[in-house]
Design a protein around this motif. Structure first.
Motif, PDB file in Angstrom:
ATOM      1  N   ILE A 149      -5.303  -1.501   0.791  1.00 24.74           N
ATOM      2  CA  ILE A 149      -6.780  -0.862   0.281  1.00 24.74           C
ATOM      3  C   ILE A 149      -7.087  -2.315   0.412  1.00 24.74           C
ATOM      4  O   ILE A 149      -7.717  -2.771  -0.930  1.00 24.74           O
ATOM      5  CB  ILE A 149      -6.904   0.340   0.054  1.00 24.74           C
ATOM      6  CG1 ILE A 149      -6.370   1.443   0.741  1.00 24.74           C
ATOM      7  CG2 ILE A 149      -8.358   0.186   0.355  1.00 24.74           C
ATOM      8  CD1 ILE A 149      -6.408   2.582  -0.127  1.00 24.74           C
ATOM      9  N   SER A 188     -12.603  -1.605   1.562  1.00 21.25           N
ATOM     10  CA  SER A 188     -12.206   0.005   2.260  1.00 21.25           C
ATOM     11  C   SER A 188     -11.401  -0.360   3.277  1.00 21.25           C
ATOM     12  O   SER A 188     -11.318   0.825   3.510  1.00 21.25           O
ATOM     13  CB  SER A 188     -13.883   0.272   1.906  1.00 21.25           C
ATOM     14  OG  SER A 188     -13.712   0.826   0.751  1.00 21.25           O
ATOM     15  N   SER A 211      -7.940   0.353   5.096  1.00 20.52           N
ATOM     16  CA  SER A 211      -6.940   0.561   5.738  1.00 20.52           C
ATOM     17  C   SER A 211      -5.536   0.032   6.281  1.00 20.52           C
ATOM     18  O   SER A 211      -6.258   0.340   7.652  1.00 20.52           O
ATOM     19  CB  SER A 211      -6.562   1.795   5.038  1.00 20.52           C
ATOM     20  OG  SER A 211      -5.095   2.596   4.563  1.00 20.52           O
ATOM     21  N   LYS A 253      -8.040   2.652  -8.409  1.00 21.63           N
ATOM     22  CA  LYS A 253      -9.534   2.568  -8.589  1.00 21.63           C
ATOM     23  C   LYS A 253     -10.098   2.043  -9.425  1.00 21.63           C
ATOM     24  O   LYS A 253     -10.770   1.681 -10.162  1.00 21.63           O
ATOM     25  CB  LYS A 253     -10.237   4.147  -7.797  1.00 21.63           C
ATOM     26  CG  LYS A 253      -9.967   4.066  -5.987  1.00 21.63           C
ATOM     27  CD  LYS A 253     -10.602   4.891  -5.535  1.00 21.63           C
ATOM     28  CE  LYS A 253      -9.847   5.470  -4.607  1.00 21.63           C
ATOM     29  NZ  LYS A 253     -10.664   6.069  -3.811  1.00 21.63           N
ATOM     30  N   ASP A 305     -10.957  -6.402  -3.157  1.00 19.95           N
ATOM     31  CA  ASP A 305     -11.848  -6.034  -3.196  1.00 19.95           C
ATOM     32  C   ASP A 305     -12.853  -7.271  -2.918  1.00 19.95           C
ATOM     33  O   ASP A 305     -12.424  -7.789  -4.507  1.00 19.95           O
ATOM     34  CB  ASP A 305     -12.863  -4.868  -4.099  1.00 19.95           C
ATOM     35  CG  ASP A 305     -14.549  -4.434  -2.458  1.00 19.95           C
ATOM     36  OD1 ASP A 305     -14.439  -5.179  -1.671  1.00 19.95           O
ATOM     37  OD2 ASP A 305     -14.970  -3.317  -3.059  1.00 19.95           O
TER      38      ASP A 305
END
Length: 179
Positions: free
Chosen positions: A45, A48, A50, A139, A173
């Protein structure tokens, strides 16, 4: 399905020597063997989005397990192998140099043809590993790593990446000033 190749990083990542790549690969194999048998499918991921990638490795022997018996060290070093493979897979970036202390990162990453001495086009990569835990834990750790990278003593853009060994998930991210 594409492959997440974490066993021969030194052949593609100029910032990782053969010896370091071997150690990271051993650590990753030990961590994966705690929970799985080869082959497996990782969920990647990144920003965002996948995707899935397969990973294969030879099982570790008793001597290797003993050498990597410290779970914290094995998880940290194994995460380097899989995080570097993941950013290569998803973004085409490779390790170009190990980052200095207090930069808010573990590695500088860039294009495969990057110059080692010129980091202007590079990104910082902050890495963490989670031996057990679900997507919620990953997360949470990712948010912590994003915050850590923001506080780093560097003006280069950064990416944070967290490897979940039991859950077979790798999350990454971009760091923003509001992370």
């Amino acid at each position: 399905m594409s492959e997440l190749n974490f066993l021969d990083l030194s052949e593609r990542h100029i910032g990782v020597t053969k010896a370091i790549a071997h150690g990271y690969g051993e650590a990753a194999r030990v961590c994966l063997d705690r929970h799985h048998s080869s082959p497996v499918t990782f969920q990647l991921i990144d920003r965002s989005e996948s995707t899935e990638a397969g990973a294969m490795w030879p099982a570790v022997d008793a001597r290797t397990k003993s050498a990597w018996n410290n779970t914290t060290d094995a998880t940290e070093d194994g995460a380097y192998a899989l995080a570097l493979a993941a950013v290569e897979h998803s973004r085409g970036l490779v390790a170009v140099r190990r980052a200095e202390t207090r930069t808010g990162a573990d590695y500088y990453i860039g294009s495969p043809d990057a110059q080692i001495l010129d980091l202007e086009e590079s990104f910082r990569l902050e890495v963490s590993g989670v031996d057990t835990g679900n997507i919620s834990m990953i997360k949470t750790r990712l948010k912590q790593k994003l915050t850590q990278a923001v506080a780093g003593n560097s003006n280069l853009p950064a990416i944070a990446c967290v490897v979940g060994f039991a859950s077979l998930q790798i999350m990454a991210d971009d760091v923003s000033e509001t992370s």
